[in-house]
Design a protein around this motif. Structure first.
Motif, PDB file in Angstrom:
ATOM      1  N   UNK A   1    -110.230 -39.497 -22.257  1.00 32.84           N
ATOM      2  CA  UNK A   1    -111.268 -39.701 -21.261  1.00 32.84           C
ATOM      3  C   UNK A   1    -112.597 -39.171 -21.809  1.00 32.84           C
ATOM      4  N   UNK A   2    -113.589 -40.001 -21.816  1.00 38.26           N
ATOM      5  CA  UNK A   2    -114.894 -39.648 -22.369  1.00 38.26           C
ATOM      6  C   UNK A   2    -115.711 -38.832 -21.375  1.00 38.26           C
ATOM      7  N   UNK A   3    -116.344 -37.804 -21.864  1.00 41.93           N
ATOM      8  CA  UNK A   3    -117.248 -37.010 -21.041  1.00 41.93           C
ATOM      9  C   UNK A   3    -118.643 -37.613 -21.188  1.00 41.93           C
ATOM     10  N   UNK A   4    -119.033 -38.453 -20.221  1.00 37.72           N
ATOM     11  CA  UNK A   4    -120.289 -39.179 -20.341  1.00 37.72           C
ATOM     12  C   UNK A   4    -121.506 -38.265 -20.324  1.00 37.72           C
ATOM     13  N   UNK A   5    -121.450 -37.146 -19.621  1.00 38.23           N
ATOM     14  CA  UNK A   5    -122.583 -36.220 -19.591  1.00 38.23           C
ATOM     15  C   UNK A   5    -122.814 -35.621 -20.976  1.00 38.23           C
ATOM     16  N   UNK A   7    -121.786 -36.947 -23.865  1.00 40.33           N
ATOM     17  CA  UNK A   7    -122.208 -38.037 -24.746  1.00 40.33           C
ATOM     18  C   UNK A   7    -123.674 -38.377 -24.543  1.00 40.33           C
ATOM     19  N   UNK A   8    -124.094 -38.443 -23.289  1.00 37.71           N
ATOM     20  CA  UNK A   8    -125.491 -38.757 -22.988  1.00 37.71           C
ATOM     21  C   UNK A   8    -126.418 -37.663 -23.527  1.00 37.71           C
ATOM     22  N   UNK A   9    -126.044 -36.409 -23.313  1.00 32.34           N
ATOM     23  CA  UNK A   9    -126.847 -35.295 -23.835  1.00 32.34           C
ATOM     24  C   UNK A   9    -126.896 -35.343 -25.363  1.00 32.34           C
ATOM     25  N   UNK A  10    -125.773 -35.651 -25.979  1.00 32.16           N
ATOM     26  CA  UNK A  10    -125.723 -35.766 -27.437  1.00 32.16           C
ATOM     27  C   UNK A  10    -126.635 -36.850 -27.964  1.00 32.16           C
ATOM     28  N   UNK A  11    -126.644 -37.994 -27.285  1.00 33.31           N
ATOM     29  CA  UNK A  11    -127.520 -39.100 -27.709  1.00 33.31           C
ATOM     30  C   UNK A  11    -128.990 -38.711 -27.569  1.00 33.31           C
TER      31      UNK A  11
END
Length: 151
Positions: A1-5, A7-11
């Motif tokens: 399960x991807x942690x979108x928060x 991933x978004x912060x990383x991007x």
């Protein structure tokens, strides 16, 4: 399960991590300190040395500065403009590919210690491998967005 928060912060941080060096180092290209610092990098790299006879030392530095700042501005616009993302990602990838290529032409190892101890040129250039990777991710994601919007 991807942690979108995450991933978004990383991007976002990765994008800022490419934009800031381009803006800051690009701005430095208009100073005597950076013009002098570029002398061994450009002069010692056969595929870049042509810039000095064409533009002069200061002119070559200014051209690089304009390209780096323009690339940063395109990357700043990339979350809202797919085309800016493609252009900025491609230019950033080219910039960092060229800077990584300098490691092939110049001695990057500390002479007294040898591999894997990096000398000054290696310490300065090694980060560009990561920046190249981030630029390619930005380019790839922007190309994917462009393809999705075209269909």
């Amino acid at each position: 399960m991807e942690n979108t928060a995450v991933s978004k912060a990383g991007r976002i941080i990765a994008l800022i991590g490419v934009i800031l060096p381009l803006l800051m180092i690009g701005g430095m290209k208009f100073t005597a300190v950076e013009i002098e610092a570029l002398r061994p990098l450009i002069g010692g790299t056969p595929w870049l040395a042509w810039m000095y006879p064409v533009f002069g030392e200061a002119g070559a530095s200014y051209v690089l500065g304009v390209v780096e700042i323009a690339t940063a501005l395109l990357l700043i616009a990339s979350p809202w403009s797919t085309r800016a993302g493609v252009a900025g990602g491609a230019l950033a990838a080219l910039i960092f590919l060229v800077t990584c290529s300098i490691m092939v032409a110049l001695p990057i190892w500390e002479p007294a210690l040898g591999f894997p101890a990096l000398g000054p040129a290696g310490q300065f250039l090694i980060k560009d491998i990561a920046l190249l990777g981030i630029a390619l991710v930005i380019l790839g994601e922007s190309l994917n967005r462009l393809n999705r919007s075209a269909t």
